[in-house]
Design a protein around this motif. Sequence first.
Motif, mmCIF file in Angstrom:
data_model
loop_
_atom_site.group_PDB
_atom_site.id
_atom_site.type_symbol
_atom_site.label_atom_id
_atom_site.label_comp_id
_atom_site.label_asym_id
_atom_site.label_seq_id
_atom_site.Cartn_x
_atom_site.Cartn_y
_atom_site.Cartn_z
ATOM 1 N N ALA A 468 0.898 -1.258 -0.003
ATOM 2 C CA ALA A 468 0.137 0.002 -0.161
ATOM 3 C C ALA A 468 0.795 1.150 0.011
ATOM 4 O O ALA A 468 2.112 1.226 0.337
ATOM 5 C CB ALA A 468 -0.967 0.055 1.313
ATOM 6 N N MET A 469 0.264 2.392 -0.425
ATOM 7 C CA MET A 469 1.060 3.453 -0.569
ATOM 8 C C MET A 469 1.289 4.174 0.716
ATOM 9 O O MET A 469 0.058 4.313 1.534
ATOM 10 C CB MET A 469 0.546 4.352 -1.589
ATOM 11 N N ALA A 470 2.379 4.728 1.118
ATOM 12 C CA ALA A 470 2.785 5.383 2.341
ATOM 13 C C ALA A 470 2.920 6.986 1.736
ATOM 14 O O ALA A 470 3.369 7.138 0.876
ATOM 15 C CB ALA A 470 3.688 5.136 3.299
ATOM 16 N N ASN A 471 2.340 7.977 2.803
ATOM 17 C CA ASN A 471 2.530 9.351 2.212
ATOM 18 C C ASN A 471 2.874 10.162 3.272
ATOM 19 O O ASN A 471 2.377 10.053 4.329
ATOM 20 C CB ASN A 471 1.399 9.721 1.086
ATOM 21 N N ARG A 472 3.231 11.343 2.974
ATOM 22 C CA ARG A 472 3.322 12.595 3.695
ATOM 23 C C ARG A 472 2.941 13.879 3.065
ATOM 24 O O ARG A 472 3.451 13.854 1.945
ATOM 25 C CB ARG A 472 4.755 12.676 4.252
ATOM 26 N N THR A 473 2.190 14.734 3.418
ATOM 27 C CA THR A 473 1.752 15.989 3.076
ATOM 28 C C THR A 473 2.710 17.099 3.500
ATOM 29 O O THR A 473 3.021 17.141 4.773
ATOM 30 C CB THR A 473 0.375 16.273 3.180
ATOM 31 N N VAL A 474 3.300 18.009 2.720
ATOM 32 C CA VAL A 474 4.252 19.058 3.024
ATOM 33 C C VAL A 474 3.676 20.203 2.335
ATOM 34 O O VAL A 474 3.422 20.254 1.321
ATOM 35 C CB VAL A 474 5.636 18.639 2.810
ATOM 36 N N GLN A 475 3.297 21.572 2.977
ATOM 37 C CA GLN A 475 3.065 22.857 2.435
ATOM 38 C C GLN A 475 4.321 23.587 2.496
ATOM 39 O O GLN A 475 5.128 23.701 3.341
ATOM 40 C CB GLN A 475 1.964 23.624 3.025
ATOM 41 N N ILE A 476 4.984 23.943 1.324
ATOM 42 C CA ILE A 476 5.975 24.699 1.243
ATOM 43 C C ILE A 476 5.468 26.209 1.087
ATOM 44 O O ILE A 476 4.937 26.539 0.083
ATOM 45 C CB ILE A 476 6.984 24.195 -0.087
ATOM 46 N N GLY A 614 -9.098 15.932 -6.470
ATOM 47 C CA GLY A 614 -10.086 17.201 -6.618
ATOM 48 C C GLY A 614 -10.804 17.546 -7.666
ATOM 49 O O GLY A 614 -11.291 18.587 -7.745
ATOM 50 N N THR A 615 -10.791 16.461 -8.774
ATOM 51 C CA THR A 615 -11.560 16.590 -9.571
ATOM 52 C C THR A 615 -12.584 15.552 -10.015
ATOM 53 O O THR A 615 -13.225 15.240 -11.109
ATOM 54 C CB THR A 615 -10.858 16.607 -11.084
ATOM 55 N N GLY A 616 -13.014 14.675 -8.952
ATOM 56 C CA GLY A 616 -13.657 13.601 -8.947
ATOM 57 C C GLY A 616 -13.403 12.422 -9.025
ATOM 58 O O GLY A 616 -13.751 11.262 -9.304
ATOM 59 N N GLY A 617 -11.837 12.054 -9.007
ATOM 60 C CA GLY A 617 -11.250 10.789 -9.156
ATOM 61 C C GLY A 617 -9.992 10.924 -8.047
ATOM 62 O O GLY A 617 -10.147 11.413 -6.967
ATOM 63 N N PHE A 618 -9.166 9.808 -8.014
ATOM 64 C CA PHE A 618 -8.477 9.379 -7.040
ATOM 65 C C PHE A 618 -6.674 9.413 -7.596
ATOM 66 O O PHE A 618 -6.544 9.243 -8.815
ATOM 67 C CB PHE A 618 -8.531 8.009 -6.426
ATOM 68 N N THR A 619 -5.868 9.606 -6.711
ATOM 69 C CA THR A 619 -4.380 9.682 -7.161
ATOM 70 C C THR A 619 -3.762 8.445 -6.554
ATOM 71 O O THR A 619 -2.858 8.098 -7.012
ATOM 72 C CB THR A 619 -3.503 11.046 -6.531
ATOM 73 N N GLY A 620 -4.391 7.633 -5.644
ATOM 74 C CA GLY A 620 -3.926 6.467 -5.251
ATOM 75 C C GLY A 620 -4.611 6.159 -3.746
ATOM 76 O O GLY A 620 -5.545 6.934 -3.382
ATOM 77 N N ARG A 621 -4.297 5.212 -3.077
ATOM 78 C CA ARG A 621 -4.705 4.947 -1.745
ATOM 79 C C ARG A 621 -3.380 4.706 -0.797
ATOM 80 O O ARG A 621 -2.179 4.457 -1.231
ATOM 81 C CB ARG A 621 -5.627 3.729 -1.695
ATOM 82 N N MET A 622 -3.607 4.736 0.336
ATOM 83 C CA MET A 622 -2.566 4.677 1.499
ATOM 84 C C MET A 622 -3.192 4.031 2.569
ATOM 85 O O MET A 622 -4.400 4.367 3.100
ATOM 86 C CB MET A 622 -1.896 5.941 1.851
ATOM 87 N N GLN A 623 -2.427 2.996 3.145
ATOM 88 C CA GLN A 623 -3.093 2.466 4.317
ATOM 89 C C GLN A 623 -2.969 3.230 5.694
ATOM 90 O O GLN A 623 -1.642 3.733 5.994
ATOM 91 C CB GLN A 623 -2.368 1.297 4.643
ATOM 92 N N ILE A 624 -3.914 3.540 6.518
ATOM 93 C CA ILE A 624 -3.876 4.326 7.660
ATOM 94 C C ILE A 624 -4.336 3.407 8.884
ATOM 95 O O ILE A 624 -4.267 4.288 9.964
ATOM 96 C CB ILE A 624 -4.724 5.422 7.484
ATOM 97 N N GLY A 625 -4.642 2.232 8.813
ATOM 98 C CA GLY A 625 -5.018 1.657 10.033
ATOM 99 C C GLY A 625 -5.193 0.114 9.818
ATOM 100 O O GLY A 625 -5.246 -0.388 8.998
ATOM 101 N N THR A 626 -5.047 -0.594 11.286
ATOM 102 C CA THR A 626 -5.225 -1.974 11.208
ATOM 103 C C THR A 626 -6.280 -2.224 12.371
ATOM 104 O O THR A 626 -6.255 -1.480 13.170
ATOM 105 C CB THR A 626 -3.910 -2.876 11.020
ATOM 106 N N GLY A 627 -6.951 -3.377 12.413
ATOM 107 C CA GLY A 627 -7.770 -3.774 13.647
ATOM 108 C C GLY A 627 -8.998 -3.143 13.708
ATOM 109 O O GLY A 627 -9.375 -3.079 14.811
#
Length: 734
Positions: A468-476, A614-627
């Motif tokens: 699954a994709m892991a990600n991090r958001t950063v605002q510059i 942002g336009t009605g679709g997806f860029t991917g998915r990431m796992q954010i939890g288990t259990g």
Amino acid sequence: MFSHAVMRPKMPDGAHRSGPAHRRSATTATARIAPVAAGALLATALAPLGALPASAETAGMGPVDSANGFPTWYSDGSVKLQLCYEAGKGCLSEPPDPNSPASYPDNFPEEAFWFQASATGGNLSTYEAALEGAHVNGPVVPGEQMGFGRLRFIVDNLTPGASYTITHPYGINTFVAEPDPKVGGRIKQTIDAGVCAPSATVPCDWAGVGAAFLGNYATGTTATFLRQVGAAPGTLGDINTARPVTGAPSGTNAVTITGPNAGGPGVNTLTVNTFTVQGLIADGSDGGPSTPDLATASDSGRSATDNITRVTTPTIIGTLPAGAAGPVQLIVDTGAPRATTLTGSSYSATLAALAQGVHSVQARITNPAFAADPTQPQFLTSAKLTFTVDTAAPAVSVTAPFPSSPSLDSTPTLSFTGEAGARFECQLLPSNATWDPTCASPKTWDAQVNGTYVFNVRATDAAGNVSAMANRTVQIGTTVTAPTTKLQDFNSDGKADVVSRDSAGVLWLYRGNGTGGFLAKTKIGAGWNSMTAIVSTGDFNGDRKADIVARTSTGLLYLYKGNGAGGFSTKVQIGTGWNSFNSLTAPGDFNGDRKPDLTVRDATGNLFAYLGNGTGGFTGRMQIGTGWNGMNAIVAPGDFNSDANADLVARDGAGNLWLYRGDGSGGFLARVLIGAGWNGLSIVAPGDFNGDRKADLTARDSRGNMLLYRGNGSTGFLGKSLIGTGWSSMNAIV
């Protein structure tokens, strides 16, 4: 008696042997062990800077040859190897006079091998695995015959003092590189096991030699010999040409070294997967099938020869030697024989589903000599194929230190970690959408303009499983853009609304009055009973109008684009296969990229975020939890605790209500208990329903009453009030 000092058996430092001139002979005399040494002293003298590893044994040995004092053969259970010492037979060692017949002791080499495999490449100067016969003091003297199993490692150009792990066909060893004035750091280690010390009255313990052959792996007690792919008949391989091999008892048909600069400056992994091999099959013992192999399509992942696959029903292939007859049977993991399909001299079979882990396959045919002579083996068998089935997706996660957000650093650096041996790919959206297939941690990106960026990383393991994709958001930049809020305002009056479906499949809009009540309801659709999930997403496609996402019974996902006037303009299919999820929610912007997302739970309790584009679709998915299977209700209130991050609320089996506070980057802070006794309520999260700028919850009780639970803007409620009755006819409320 002999008076020589006790010394470790030794071979010339691992030069690659490219032809007969480089084979071992009497001119490469090696120091041997004096027979006066006792067993305990031998073990001490031979131990390489630490205790010997646990070892595995050969399957059997032949009688000692009265002509030379060495066992005629050793077997790994599938093939018998004779001692290789004659000229012109592909032996590493030949008689001093190769033009004359071998004879003992006058024309016999000081050392010879039943089995030997060598690998070299890059910083790996020598890897050697061997089963060797030799003479104690070098010269060929009757009564001084000895033997041992050997593992040798010589690796150069390393970092002095650094630790290195070497994974190889016969196990895993860890060494520390020693300083060397010529090559920087060097590993030079020899592990000899089963060394026997003959004396004038006690011969070598040949069974002990075989019982301590090679390895510290855990797949069994018997060690198999490596065999080159495409080995010539009657042999296990060629001493002059390195090729891929099969049969590693550890399941690793390669040598992989991990540690600082193992593969060269800045490269911390070196893999060598070709070997020269010496193994002369004992006369009359190689009439069986070839070593089984995985068909190319069944050996998934980045290598078609590493015998690591995610295919649980692999196809096994092999051949029969000339003149041999079928049928061919396969023995899988010591189970009952399985039939194969024989086409000409080639056999094949597709196995039934295998569990994850290490498996072995051996082929056999009936021995035609058995009928006439029952003392002969009943079956002629192949060497074993050992392979690994791995269907588990590798783990990957973004790790600290995290860049601050917002950040003034326009060249963000992000770190991640994942499964050992996996390969990683990275992207930075929206500026670097193409996946970097050789991403390594830490990853520093080129200069970016001010804005919001999402760093994505995924891993692919040796079997080809993708994480699954892991990600991090950063605002510059110094200006923080407010995150996207989830507002369920379907008629553009600035007030939160509720949508519900009745038992007839009619969809109704309950317009909020902005103070915790409703205006008159309006019908906005019919035929909605075909939908197994309906979610109010807020503005999902970026047109500033509230939308709905709905799933059909066949798993199709549709976006119903709101028209801003209490209805829909059109619907668009945005996904397939969504019936594998048993919970679907719309938290708003969950990962901080200012675009609304969806969250889902699968049957095993894993929680995923599907990142909106942002336009009605997806860029991917990431796992954010288990259990999360312990939760019987999951709703998305938007920002419940007023920290500008989207949250989730979930109810467990005991009726406790928990607030899962989003961290704004695709994860959660510690959860907080915000209620008890919530069993029996159908919970809805409309956002700010009473106009006080704080997120609320609504709930329908067993009598059909609709209740408003007014959020306090933190982690609790101000109170509850009745806002409707007669809601029992509704089978979906969002």
